[in-house]
Design an enzyme around this catalytic site. Sequence first.
Site, mmCIF file in Angstrom:
data_model
loop_
_atom_site.group_PDB
_atom_site.id
_atom_site.type_symbol
_atom_site.label_atom_id
_atom_site.label_comp_id
_atom_site.label_asym_id
_atom_site.label_seq_id
_atom_site.Cartn_x
_atom_site.Cartn_y
_atom_site.Cartn_z
ATOM 1 N N ASP A 84 0.830 -1.193 0.000
ATOM 2 C CA ASP A 84 0.000 0.000 0.000
ATOM 3 C C ASP A 84 0.871 1.251 0.000
ATOM 4 O OD1 ASP A 84 -2.704 1.323 0.441
ATOM 5 O OD2 ASP A 84 -1.559 2.094 2.152
ATOM 6 N N HIS A 124 14.521 -10.651 1.697
ATOM 7 C CA HIS A 124 13.903 -11.045 2.954
ATOM 8 C C HIS A 124 12.553 -10.370 3.161
ATOM 9 C CE1 HIS A 124 13.671 -11.576 7.412
ATOM 10 N NE2 HIS A 124 14.386 -12.670 7.167
ATOM 11 N N SER A 145 12.426 -15.861 11.396
ATOM 12 C CA SER A 145 11.915 -14.757 10.579
ATOM 13 C C SER A 145 10.634 -15.137 9.860
ATOM 14 C CB SER A 145 12.959 -14.336 9.536
ATOM 15 O OG SER A 145 13.951 -13.528 10.104
#
Length: 574
Positions: free
Chosen positions: A205, A238, A413
């Site tokens: 966004d 990542h 992660s």
Amino acid sequence: MSGFKLNYAVLASSLILANAVSASERLIVSIELPTNQVESLQSGNSPRGAVLPVTGLTKSETCLILPSGDNWCVPIVKEALSSSAIAAQNSANGSRYVSMKVAVPDGLSLDQAEVLLKNTGIYRHVERDVAITSMKSVVANNWNATTPLDPEFVKQHQFNRNTKTDSPIESSVFAMWQLIENPLKDVSVYVFDTGFRQHKDIVYDVGVNTTVESYDNERNGLFLEDDFDPENLCNNSHGVGVASVIGAAINEVDMAGMVNDITLTAVRVMKCGNGFLSDVAAGLDWLSDGDPFLYDVSPDLPRFTGQPGIVNMSLGGHVASGCPFYLQSAINRAINKGFILVASAGNESKDASTNMPAACEGVISVGAAQLYDGSPDIAAFSNFGASVDVMARGTSVIGLSKDDAVIGWSGTSFSAPIVAGLLALLNKDFDLTNKMVKQLVTISGVTHWAEDSQCAALGCGSGILDGVKLYQNAVLYSNGELDSASYSLNVLAPCRQQWAVDNLYQGASLCNDVRLDLLGLRNIKANEAYRVVSVPKGQGASVELSGATVIGNFTKRHAVVSKADLTDVDVYVR
């Protein structure tokens, strides 16, 4: 509607369109144009108020008398010329038509209106307007009710229902979907990361950069790694990988994110995989507007205009002395603004208590689980210990990568965004604070660890966060039923109640026994107990609970006490 008799012929041009309530209440009429009218219309020479050579028509409308006695004035060519909906098409015999919409007045059914318009003889065709929706909306309306057709979905194991035998480290995402009552509600997720890339299956966004590589101003509205790496030296993806686990489009392309109808904001807090906690703090202050000098030193940083939501931080640094003041302060400000913070516990196979921001106060710390020959346990790389709140799958997590690729990621992660995705789903139906969500997380885990597992020995929080259990506990909390007291007889199934009464030991009565269900407590460990105490009703209790009456010490979240112990008292649990 009133006003049909008051100069309606003059006002028809505006009122007819203004009263079109919905597409299902409109009719489309088509007028066949004579050849000379077609030519003048095409050349642009016809005046706006042209009179068509059709008997009884004047200027831009004709008025019909309704059964009620009111006039219904309907548009002709002038309305069509003033609308972007003009449709002059070739028919089979070469004639041309102008089509226009006609609003049906209140009190007149579509069937009646259709007959009236056809009987005028003015219109060659009278047809009903048909409501439509975009394909995106069709998918959105059903995204949580059907199995995604994205090709990689079959490999996204966290969607599977958590079971002891087949899926002991999964999070029941798809089953949680079935429980959501407001799937179209937009939720906001903020991904603090590095290596954000464009990908055909993800939409950011907005995004910002809060990294500072020197003491001059570098915080701005850029966030893609390519914006800072013109020579393409950084191979890091990542950020797009983490973001995709939560919010990749559910669109039959590549993979499916855990949440649809999502506003996804990328906050670049590292450069190609490395950075500083101060830049994480700056990102949090950007969200909360917590630093009065942030925009003074970074005038190119756009103002935050979003809504509170879930913050995922798949990153960390070790601080032996505890959470730095500047970071904890920024965390506190974000939490006070309504944000819910999630962070990865780290991948060093050590105690997670020194890994920040996961170990900072108020942050939900997520470790990684893995299967070993079908048996669940902590992943070999994952940090562990008392500061870990919950676990999620941490190996072979499907996510996006650079160059439109889809790969399997591993690490805490990628456990953290699974938890963040579940909390974003929870936000569809519940408005909960960070503190309440953190409590729900600690009681909504599922543990299938073996007695000799590393998780049992080292500490893996409440276990694998299960979406269904999380949602159900949120319902209980919202209904005030998370912690409850019920007569023991009422807790039994009806078919068991008479048996219990008939088989009570002499002198006992289930009508005097009360069952405590303290689901707000996390699972009690083998070497732990909780104490239930009471004080006279309305007198409150000090922090020390001095003078309180001990009702009992218990090792399970369900306990039976005497009705007398709960009469005219306030009860506290420690």
